[in-house]
Scaffold this active site. Structure first.
Site, mmCIF file in Angstrom:
data_model
loop_
_atom_site.group_PDB
_atom_site.id
_atom_site.type_symbol
_atom_site.label_atom_id
_atom_site.label_comp_id
_atom_site.label_asym_id
_atom_site.label_seq_id
_atom_site.Cartn_x
_atom_site.Cartn_y
_atom_site.Cartn_z
ATOM 1 N N PHE A 159 0.870 -1.170 0.000
ATOM 2 C CA PHE A 159 0.000 0.000 0.000
ATOM 3 C C PHE A 159 0.912 1.227 0.000
ATOM 4 C CE2 PHE A 159 -2.717 3.218 2.045
ATOM 5 C CZ PHE A 159 -3.813 3.153 1.215
ATOM 6 N N ASP A 179 2.580 -5.285 8.439
ATOM 7 C CA ASP A 179 1.384 -4.456 8.359
ATOM 8 C C ASP A 179 0.180 -5.399 8.294
ATOM 9 O OD1 ASP A 179 -0.849 -3.029 7.449
ATOM 10 O OD2 ASP A 179 0.380 -1.590 6.348
ATOM 11 N N TYR A 198 -10.125 0.224 11.420
ATOM 12 C CA TYR A 198 -11.417 0.603 10.838
ATOM 13 C C TYR A 198 -11.892 -0.348 9.751
ATOM 14 C CZ TYR A 198 -7.925 3.209 8.071
ATOM 15 O OH TYR A 198 -6.814 3.580 7.361
ATOM 16 N N LYS A 199 -11.139 -1.401 9.504
ATOM 17 C CA LYS A 199 -11.579 -2.371 8.499
ATOM 18 C C LYS A 199 -12.300 -3.520 9.217
ATOM 19 C CE LYS A 199 -7.543 -1.181 5.650
ATOM 20 N NZ LYS A 199 -8.165 -0.336 4.609
ATOM 21 N N ARG A 216 -12.763 -4.776 -5.997
ATOM 22 C CA ARG A 216 -12.487 -5.448 -4.720
ATOM 23 C C ARG A 216 -13.799 -5.749 -3.989
ATOM 24 N NH1 ARG A 216 -8.308 -2.621 -0.737
ATOM 25 N NH2 ARG A 216 -10.145 -1.289 -0.485
#
Lengths: 396, 396
Positions: B126, B195, B220-221, B369
């Site tokens: 990312f 990560d 937050y995922k 996605r």
């Protein structure tokens, strides 16, 4: 005491900001700790509930666009800007004050160039600023030199890369001379970095007017953003293109959703962003800033000085002579919006004050701090605080 | 299609996690973007309201002690710990993922020692991780080398200081082999930094078991902490004393309220803290973690694989052959909890999917996605998503 109480009532009756108090949730406590955590603006709970229930709960991912989450750091920066004398597009909100001090100081050193090998830091600074300054110096190969703010002009030299100063000292409440110190730093070819935590929202700062290079500040004191609400970073107009952040994140990329492997910094204020902003805290802050509608910062400053003058008068009249020592300067030009008093038993005194409904705070080793937030503290509050303080001191 | 729909109903009826869905606020949308922003847990709004109205509004400054604000970063870290296989006292919550990557990577380089001059980073990472890695390399005088995760073992050498890897690739959904890569990094004498943004809460991570050195992740995922909720930092037990943060703040001082001018790091997890934590976002996260009560992460993983298998089967059956290419690996050992499909008109396809109530997201240049969050996505959702996708693809 009756005379002082009558005078307080007169001053409150003439106070052009008196009605602003109704914008906050307050009770019968005299809250003189707004320089640590501002009181809750009355409309914030409803706004936060909307953010949680509707924006997050119903719109979910769509809120990044539709509820303006993505642009919040710049949008809220533009709300803070007039309070500190900055044009739009120069402030971005996000991260903690500490993290912003790091961004600002490393960027400042890089702006100053390779041949300048020293960072000056306010020797009496709030600890975090000093720790972060030491880390920035270590990582950029510079030397850190602590200096009293008044001695900065003499300490400046061709070696000075950057100078990190506090506008108002967190402990003593002393206001430092931002215009003349900024000018001295600039004249020496160095970069100024100001910490506005204890001045923003309490007095005019004039960032653009005085040519400050970089500034940071928190938003949970006089800006009432809520516990740990995000801090902000100011970069002077002419320096934005040279702001080279040590924390380049996808939020500060010129094309955040391009998912490029090479960093290319955004133009303007977004260059100070890093990662995903903490939306709940950030939008609570945005709502809290509504209390400033129609409020002039000059009026806030005038009331702040009148309040702290009056409090000092009351303390002088009520308290036994010599029982406390006033740490905060008497001169208006050297005073922020808090009064610090010193006494050997300060920790115990503050505990008893709080128990009697007068909330200030204690700072090691012997300082009582009383913060006067002109938006919701009145003269009767100041009189009562001094009266209860005198009672507590008389018992001790 | 009727056969697939019946099969979905059977699978949902047998799902041991089916009832957990009731802990969330959901509607008739098929929400397959929980890998970007998790849905709202139903009890969070009430908890946030209490934090705002009572803790901030009534207790104000007292809440730093009385409402447990000060200790929230460690307390919430201990709530996340079992979900990623960490013992208590090893995780601290705060700041963004980007900022935590910076702390971890600079600290990793310092642990590795002066003679190791290279940082390896996942070449497909990312973007933020790559930008931050480049900054950490620049500030510590190391060289940054992007390497595909599978090639890391060959790239390791006596020069390698640290290796920054993603557990699950954000774009493809590929799960990398954390145990073997961690072992390889350790065998080379380097420090591993993982990560976990796209794996924590979706599959067992086993940080302690596999000897991971440092790890970071967002909340937050799959952890449903809310938009921009704070990230976390894990430091292996044996390394905590050697964690030398580039962001030492007053919150990570051994005696935060001592207001010392010299930094002395706290013991344990608090060493990863910096400035004042963003309490509203943090306590929303704490509340959100209640949805994990009684949920085994192994059950989540089993359902995740069953969901993504089933979705792929449905897509294969419903969509015209060759219309989309599956990017995510078919092998369970190489699959996270999302399915990435490639087609040339992916941006347009996703817009039309969203308009028909199937919410995934689009990643440049050509990837669809679909995130499967086993706590609230069911097999009927997967079947419907595949069916609507096939309709949209047939029109395109």
């Amino acid at each position: 005491m009756a005379g002082r109480a009558r005078r307080a009532a007169e001053l409150d009756a003439a106070d052009e900001l008196a009605a602003v108090r109704e914008r906050f949730v307050l009770d019968d406590v005299v809250y003189l700790d707004g320089n640590s955590l501002g009181a809750l603006p009355a409309h914030v709970p409803g706004r936060v509930e909307d953010v949680v229930r509707r924006q997050w709960g119903e719109l979910r991912i769509r809120s990044w666009d539709e509820s303006g989450w993505w642009s919040a750091p710049e949008r809220i920066g533009d709300r803070i800007a007039p309070l500190v004398g900055a044009a739009a597009g120069r402030i971005v909100v996000g991260d903690s004050t500490s993290v912003n001090v790091f961004k600002a100081l490393v960027a400042a050193v890089r702006m100053a160039g390779e041949d300048r090998d020293e960072i000056l830091v306010d020797a009496s600074t709030f600890p975090t600023d000093g720790y972060i300054a030491a880390s920035a110096a270590r990582l950029t190969g510079r030397t850190l030199r602590p200096v009293a703010p008044a001695e900065v002009p003499d300490a400046l030299s061709g070696r000075t890369a950057a100078v990190l100063l506090n506008h108002v000292d967190y402990r003593t409440g002393r206001l430092h001379d931002l215009p003349s110190l900024t000018a001295a730093v600039r004249a020496a070819g160095a970069v100024s970095v100001w910490d506005l935590c204890h001045s923003a929202g309490a007095l005019p700062v004039g960032l653009d007017e005085h040519g400050v290079d970089l500034a940071v500040g928190c938003t949970y004191k006089y800006l009432n953003g809520g516990p740990g609400s995000p801090a902000y970073l100011y970069v002077r107009g002419g320096l934005q293109d040279r702001f080279d952040s040590p924390l380049p994140g996808w939020n500060s990329h010129a094309e955040p959703f391009g998912m490029r492997s090479v960093f290319e910094p955004a133009e303007g204020a977004p260059r100070g962003r890093v990662g995903t902003p903490d939306i709940l805290s950030m939008l609570a802050l945005e709502a809290a800033l509504d209390v400033w509608d129609g409020v002039r910062i000059e009026a806030v400053r005038a009331k702040s000085l009148a309040l702290t003058d009056f409090f000092l008068e009351c303390v002088a009249q009520y308290a036994a002579p010599g029982r406390v020592e006033t740490v905060t300067p008497r001169a208006h030009a050297e005073r922020g919006s808090q009064i610090a008093l010193r006494c050997p038993d300060a920790g115990d005194v503050m505990r008893r004050l709080v128990a009697r409904g007068v909330v200030g705070d204690f700072r090691q080793p012997d300082v009582l701090r009383f913060g006067f937030t002109p938006l919701y503290v009145g003269f009767a509050d100041a009189e009562r605080a001094a009266r209860v303080l005198a009672e507590v001191l008389a018992e001790g």
